[in-house]
Write an enzyme that holds these catalytic residues in place. Structure first.
Site, PDB file in Angstrom:
ATOM      1  N   ASP A 197       0.899  -1.194  -0.152  1.00 12.48           N
ATOM      2  CA  ASP A 197       0.054  -0.031  -0.025  1.00 12.48           C
ATOM      3  C   ASP A 197       0.850   1.327  -0.003  1.00 12.48           C
ATOM      4  O   ASP A 197       0.214   2.464   0.196  1.00 12.48           O
ATOM      5  CB  ASP A 197      -0.770   0.249   1.111  1.00 12.48           C
ATOM      6  CG  ASP A 197      -2.038  -1.182   0.831  1.00 12.48           C
ATOM      7  OD1 ASP A 197      -3.089  -0.690   0.262  1.00 12.48           O
ATOM      8  OD2 ASP A 197      -1.907  -2.079   1.742  1.00 12.48           O
ATOM      9  N   GLU A 212      -0.254   9.314   1.219  1.00 15.19           N
ATOM     10  CA  GLU A 212      -1.227  10.567   1.999  1.00 15.19           C
ATOM     11  C   GLU A 212      -1.457  10.036   3.597  1.00 15.19           C
ATOM     12  O   GLU A 212      -1.392  10.843   4.498  1.00 15.19           O
ATOM     13  CB  GLU A 212      -2.568  10.809   1.354  1.00 15.19           C
ATOM     14  CG  GLU A 212      -3.493  11.494   2.199  1.00 15.19           C
ATOM     15  CD  GLU A 212      -4.881  11.799   1.522  1.00 15.19           C
ATOM     16  OE1 GLU A 212      -5.200  12.885   1.224  1.00 15.19           O
ATOM     17  OE2 GLU A 212      -5.564  10.819   1.435  1.00 15.19           O
ATOM     18  N   ASP A 213      -1.529   8.586   3.747  1.00 16.75           N
ATOM     19  CA  ASP A 213      -1.722   8.176   4.939  1.00 16.75           C
ATOM     20  C   ASP A 213      -0.641   8.502   6.035  1.00 16.75           C
ATOM     21  O   ASP A 213      -0.956   8.187   7.060  1.00 16.75           O
ATOM     22  CB  ASP A 213      -2.401   6.920   4.812  1.00 16.75           C
ATOM     23  CG  ASP A 213      -3.589   6.831   4.100  1.00 16.75           C
ATOM     24  OD1 ASP A 213      -4.596   7.556   4.161  1.00 16.75           O
ATOM     25  OD2 ASP A 213      -3.947   6.051   3.305  1.00 16.75           O
ATOM     26  N   ARG A 263       0.657  -1.573   7.156  1.00  8.89           N
ATOM     27  CA  ARG A 263       1.230  -0.109   6.684  1.00  8.89           C
ATOM     28  C   ARG A 263       2.198   0.522   7.622  1.00  8.89           C
ATOM     29  O   ARG A 263       2.722   1.693   7.226  1.00  8.89           O
ATOM     30  CB  ARG A 263      -0.105   0.494   6.093  1.00  8.89           C
ATOM     31  CG  ARG A 263      -1.099   0.024   5.265  1.00  8.89           C
ATOM     32  CD  ARG A 263      -1.939   0.982   4.667  1.00  8.89           C
ATOM     33  NE  ARG A 263      -1.039   1.938   3.979  1.00  8.89           N
ATOM     34  CZ  ARG A 263      -1.491   3.097   3.404  1.00  8.89           C
ATOM     35  NH1 ARG A 263      -2.896   3.193   3.406  1.00  8.89           N
ATOM     36  NH2 ARG A 263      -0.883   3.832   2.950  1.00  8.89           N
ATOM     37  N   ARG A 286      -9.568   3.446  11.133  1.00  8.67           N
ATOM     38  CA  ARG A 286      -8.197   3.775  11.182  1.00  8.67           C
ATOM     39  C   ARG A 286      -7.547   4.672  12.236  1.00  8.67           C
ATOM     40  O   ARG A 286      -6.395   4.559  12.410  1.00  8.67           O
ATOM     41  CB  ARG A 286      -7.777   3.898   9.659  1.00  8.67           C
ATOM     42  CG  ARG A 286      -7.985   3.098   8.594  1.00  8.67           C
ATOM     43  CD  ARG A 286      -7.037   1.599   8.605  1.00  8.67           C
ATOM     44  NE  ARG A 286      -7.556   0.814   7.698  1.00  8.67           N
ATOM     45  CZ  ARG A 286      -6.930   0.595   6.289  1.00  8.67           C
ATOM     46  NH1 ARG A 286      -6.213   1.776   6.045  1.00  8.67           N
ATOM     47  NH2 ARG A 286      -7.222  -0.098   5.484  1.00  8.67           N
ATOM     48  N   HIS A 342     -12.191   6.253   4.833  1.00 10.30           N
ATOM     49  CA  HIS A 342     -11.405   7.557   5.351  1.00 10.30           C
ATOM     50  C   HIS A 342     -12.303   8.960   5.111  1.00 10.30           C
ATOM     51  O   HIS A 342     -13.101   8.606   4.269  1.00 10.30           O
ATOM     52  CB  HIS A 342     -10.242   8.026   4.225  1.00 10.30           C
ATOM     53  CG  HIS A 342      -8.859   7.154   4.734  1.00 10.30           C
ATOM     54  ND1 HIS A 342      -8.195   6.032   3.808  1.00 10.30           N
ATOM     55  CD2 HIS A 342      -8.467   6.637   6.030  1.00 10.30           C
ATOM     56  CE1 HIS A 342      -7.136   5.538   4.318  1.00 10.30           C
ATOM     57  NE2 HIS A 342      -7.503   5.698   5.608  1.00 10.30           N
ATOM     58  N   CYS A 371      -4.909  10.292  -2.001  1.00  4.26           N
ATOM     59  CA  CYS A 371      -3.879   9.192  -1.355  1.00  4.26           C
ATOM     60  C   CYS A 371      -2.557   9.108  -1.962  1.00  4.26           C
ATOM     61  O   CYS A 371      -1.736   8.851  -1.383  1.00  4.26           O
ATOM     62  CB  CYS A 371      -4.695   7.865  -1.472  1.00  4.26           C
ATOM     63  SG  CYS A 371      -6.513   7.725  -1.402  1.00  4.26           S
TER      64      CYS A 371
HETATM   65  C1  CIR Z   1      -5.507   0.878   2.481  1.00  2.29           C
HETATM   66  O1  CIR Z   1      -6.793   0.264   2.952  1.00  2.29           O
HETATM   67  O2  CIR Z   1      -5.128   1.596   3.557  1.00  2.29           O
HETATM   68  C2  CIR Z   1      -5.394   1.244   1.120  1.00  2.29           C
HETATM   69  N1  CIR Z   1      -5.438  -0.163   0.294  1.00  2.29           N
HETATM   70  C3  CIR Z   1      -6.192   2.265   0.554  1.00  2.29           C
HETATM   71  C4  CIR Z   1      -5.632   3.599   1.165  1.00  2.29           C
HETATM   72  C5  CIR Z   1      -6.243   4.912   0.520  1.00  2.29           C
HETATM   73  N2  CIR Z   1      -5.721   5.929   1.308  1.00  2.29           N
HETATM   74  C6  CIR Z   1      -6.313   7.372   1.429  1.00  2.29           C
HETATM   75  O3  CIR Z   1      -7.529   6.995   1.050  1.00  2.29           O
HETATM   76  N3  CIR Z   1      -5.930   8.314   2.045  1.00  2.29           N
END
Ligand code: CIR
Length: 255
Positions: A59, A64-65, A84, A129, A160, A247
């Site tokens: 991932d 962004e996360d 992650r 999350r 999110h 993201c």
């Molecule tokens: C996740 O589930 O963490 C990733 N597959 C997708 C993250 C998407 N990120 C976001 O919307 N900021």
């Protein structure tokens, strides 16, 4: 303006997804879509920097996360998905050269996709999350720097906050109809995205231009009517991994 990105890893087909697509992810196509995204940012004058690809972290293109940047500080997060959490080390190193960097420690978790800054307010989704300790850490870092942290209750089943809304610059946001009540955002000016085009709400605004997922014609129409120049981008492979346009970058005001 400056954006941090991270390329699509070889393991991207194993990225987290709540409801995996019957059509498997194509890593090659995801890489093409990622290149087009970077090119679109560059075309708008954004200096795009790439953190080294992490093939073992499926991932990791969803940078962004991993950090929340505002008021000259980067808060490197502790992502809510355990798989992650190793993504943040390289992001810390990349940001530390440019900004003051703060960390987040257990038990706090927070994904940057849950944070949306509008002016001097950071709205933060209380999601699967992002926990209370993560929100408390966000406030601890940013409130002394003049930002207000406002938690937002999330609709059932939404990953999110920015799955249903996104900042458009100044005091404007997109917000998908039928998701979060408009009142949750106070006086912010809302561009309403039709409920059946919810995915289109996740857009990246750079000045008067907005990058939007293609295939959402009514979203394009409302954003055009709101005065934006719309640049559609293909996102099929990221969508299969529950990802969208915001993201894929951490946008900073300057290098
Ligand atoms: C996740 O589930 O963490 C990733 N597959 C997708 C993250 C998407 N990120 C976001 O919307 N900021």
């Amino acid at each position: 303006m400056f954006a941090l990105t991270r390329g699509v890893p070889a393991s991207f087909a194993d990225a987290l997804c709540a409801a995996p697509s019957v059509v498997p992810i194509s890593v090659a196509l995801a890489r093409q879509q990622h290149a087009a995204y970077r090119a679109a940012l560059a075309e708008l004058g954004v200096v795009v920097t790439e953190v080294a690809v992490a093939d073992e972290l499926p991932d990791s293109c969803f940078v962004e996360d991993t950090a929340v940047v505002a008021a000259g500080v980067a808060l490197v997060t502790r992502p809510g998905a355990v798989s992650r959490q190793p993504e943040t080390a390289a992001i810390f190193d990349a940001l530390a050269g440019q900004l003051e960097v703060a960390r987040m420690e257990a038990p706090a978790t927070l994904d940057g996709g849950d944070c949306m800054r509008v002016g001097s307010t950071i709205y933060v989704g209380r999601s699967a999350r992002t926990n209370a300790a993560g929100i408390a850490r966000l406030a601890e870092v940013f409130e002394p720097r003049g930002l207000r942290v406002v938690p937002i209750a999330m609709p059932e089943g939404v990953l999110h906050l920015k799955c249903v809304c996104a900042p458009l610059g100044d005091d404007r946001i997109t917000l998908a109809a039928g998701t979060i009540p408009r009142d949750a955002f106070g006086d912010v000016h809302v561009v309403t995205i039709p409920a059946d085009e919810c995915y289109g709400a996740n857009a990246v605004a750079i000045g008067a231009t907005v990058l939007v997922a293609d295939g959402f014609p009514r979203t394009h129409d409302v954003l055009t009517a709101a005065g934006f120049c719309v640049v559609p981008l293909a996102t099929t492979e990221f969508r299969k991994a529950d990802g969208a346009l915001t993201c894929l970058s951490i946008v900073l005001p300057r290098p």
